[in-house]
Design a protein around this motif. Structure first.
Motif, mmCIF file in Angstrom:
data_model
loop_
_atom_site.group_PDB
_atom_site.id
_atom_site.type_symbol
_atom_site.label_atom_id
_atom_site.label_comp_id
_atom_site.label_asym_id
_atom_site.label_seq_id
_atom_site.Cartn_x
_atom_site.Cartn_y
_atom_site.Cartn_z
ATOM 1 N N SER A 198 65.652 53.389 21.671
ATOM 2 C CA SER A 198 66.391 53.630 22.905
ATOM 3 C C SER A 198 66.933 52.316 23.447
ATOM 4 C CB SER A 198 65.501 54.310 23.947
ATOM 5 O OG SER A 198 64.371 53.499 24.236
ATOM 6 N N MET A 199 68.087 52.377 24.115
ATOM 7 C CA MET A 199 68.743 51.184 24.631
ATOM 8 C C MET A 199 69.450 51.532 25.935
ATOM 9 S SD MET A 199 71.358 51.262 21.390
ATOM 10 C CE MET A 199 71.974 49.616 21.553
ATOM 11 N N TRP A 200 69.574 50.552 26.820
ATOM 12 C CA TRP A 200 70.110 50.836 28.151
ATOM 13 C C TRP A 200 70.723 49.573 28.750
ATOM 14 C CZ3 TRP A 200 67.847 47.801 31.858
ATOM 15 C CH2 TRP A 200 66.628 47.203 31.493
ATOM 16 N N ASN A 212 70.798 55.519 22.114
ATOM 17 C CA ASN A 212 69.777 55.384 21.079
ATOM 18 C C ASN A 212 70.459 55.062 19.755
ATOM 19 O OD1 ASN A 212 67.793 56.296 18.912
ATOM 20 N ND2 ASN A 212 66.565 56.682 20.742
ATOM 21 N N THR A 213 69.827 54.198 18.977
ATOM 22 C CA THR A 213 70.424 53.810 17.696
ATOM 23 C C THR A 213 70.548 54.981 16.716
ATOM 24 O OG1 THR A 213 68.267 53.106 16.828
ATOM 25 C CG2 THR A 213 69.620 51.435 17.898
ATOM 26 N N LYS A 214 69.877 56.095 16.996
ATOM 27 C CA LYS A 214 69.965 57.236 16.080
ATOM 28 C C LYS A 214 71.367 57.849 16.058
ATOM 29 C CE LYS A 214 68.080 60.533 19.463
ATOM 30 N NZ LYS A 214 66.895 61.384 19.790
ATOM 31 N N THR A 215 72.213 57.514 17.052
ATOM 32 C CA THR A 215 73.575 58.058 17.059
ATOM 33 C C THR A 215 74.597 57.098 16.447
ATOM 34 O OG1 THR A 215 74.096 57.263 19.287
ATOM 35 C CG2 THR A 215 73.036 59.416 19.117
ATOM 36 N N MET A 216 74.115 56.030 15.798
ATOM 37 C CA MET A 216 75.031 55.147 15.085
ATOM 38 C C MET A 216 75.770 55.905 13.983
ATOM 39 S SD MET A 216 73.053 51.585 14.299
ATOM 40 C CE MET A 216 72.749 50.358 15.563
ATOM 41 N N GLU A 268 64.265 49.282 23.311
ATOM 42 C CA GLU A 268 62.861 49.640 23.121
ATOM 43 C C GLU A 268 62.160 48.680 22.158
ATOM 44 O OE1 GLU A 268 60.411 53.462 21.206
ATOM 45 O OE2 GLU A 268 62.579 53.547 21.527
ATOM 46 N N GLY A 269 61.111 48.012 22.650
ATOM 47 C CA GLY A 269 60.315 47.115 21.834
ATOM 48 C C GLY A 269 60.896 45.731 21.614
ATOM 49 N N LEU A 270 62.136 45.516 22.066
ATOM 50 C CA LEU A 270 62.812 44.242 21.794
ATOM 51 C C LEU A 270 63.012 43.390 23.036
ATOM 52 C CD1 LEU A 270 65.545 45.316 19.214
ATOM 53 C CD2 LEU A 270 63.152 44.701 18.821
ATOM 54 N N GLY A 271 62.594 43.887 24.196
ATOM 55 C CA GLY A 271 62.661 43.082 25.399
ATOM 56 C C GLY A 271 63.886 43.346 26.254
#
Length: 281
Positions: A198-200, A212-216, A268-271
């Motif tokens: 997830s990203m925001w 979310n990277t799943k929609t790349m 998510e998880g990357l800060g």
């Protein structure tokens, strides 16, 4: 591992984040976090270090770009179908490749400088891949083995420069401070699925991007393989993989950054990154 660089601009030192959120010095073991550090052998050596024994660094220290001495800063455009739609562009049949100047790289919380004559300054939260070993003509099935880790990137863009001054995007992508990366480089072993993160991104406290990277369209392994057919990739090279919808260009009416605006973004998880827009002096 969460590898990072800290200290004044141009004099950053290598560090690592421990499990309690403390920054620890890695200067005893490596001179910098760069392509040389990111070899499998060196990463294995760092994984064996007792992090709790390392000196703790002041939490208020400036964080630099999480990778130093970057050779190539490659980006993939229109890699989310819904972002392509909001931009009024077709989904590409092959990855849309452009570059950012390495002089655009900055720390995750450094100010974003609005260039002179800029009137359409925009934001883009993106997952960035950091290459760990020389890569050439690699198969998609093997491509993950060439990735050292991942980090957050804000692909800051000036849309007038990018879209209204000829056919090349690079002019609107490579200005100074247009490539904040970090806060950390998270090694591949800690990212279980780069196809589901997830990203925001928020501007002045309002959420504009929530994806979310799943929609790349093109997944990280494919991107590494694809690029390696046209150029060799070296350790420390960065590949930013595109942004989900919600950029300023896609708002109705379009909304662009101005001096004083504050941006917060994360994956998510990357800060998390936090930046302020300032006027070019």
């Amino acid at each position: 591992m969460k590898l990072l660089r800290y200290g004044p601009l141009g004099r950053e030192k290598p560090g690592i984040m421990d499990g309690e959120g403390n920054i620890r010095s890695l200067s005893e073991f490596v001179s910098d976090i760069n392509g040389t550090t990111l070899s499998e052998e060196n990463l294995q050596r760092l994984q064996a270090v007792d992090i709790s024994s390392l000196p703790i660094i002041d939490a208020d220290v400036r964080l630099g770009a999480c990778v130093g001495n970057v050779g190539k800063f490659i980006c993939i455009g229109l890699n989310y179908a819904d972002h392509a739609a909001e931009s009024g562009m077709s989904i590409p049949s092959e990855p849309e490749v452009f570059t950012k100047a390495t002089s655009a790289i900055s720390g995750p919380n450094d100010d974003i400088i609005q260039p002179r004559n800029s009137d359409k300054l925009d934001w883009e939260v993106e997952l960035a891949i950091v290459i760990g070993k020389e890569t050439s003509y690699v198969n998609e099935e093997d491509a993950h083995e060439y990735i050292a880790g991942y980090c957050v990137c804000n692909d800051v863009s000036e849309r007038t420069f990018q879209l209204e001054k000829g056919s090349q995007w690079d002019k609107g992508k490579g200005c100074d401070t247009f490539g904040p990366i970090g806060p950390w480089l998270v090694t591949r072993d800690e990212v279980k699925d780069d196809n589901n993160l997830s990203m925001w991104l928020e501007v002045n406290g309002k959420t504009f991007q929530n994806g979310n990277t799943k929609t790349m369209v093109f997944k990280p392994a494919y991107i590494v393989s694809y690029l390696s057919q046209f150029m060799s990739l070296q350790p420390g090279d960065i590949i930013s993989t595109g942004t989900p919808p919600g950029v300023g260009l896609g708002q109705t009416p379009p909304l662009y950054l101005k001096p004083g605006d504050k941006i917060t973004l994360g994956i998510e998880g990357l800060g998390t990154q936090k930046q302020r827009v300032v006027e070019h002096k």
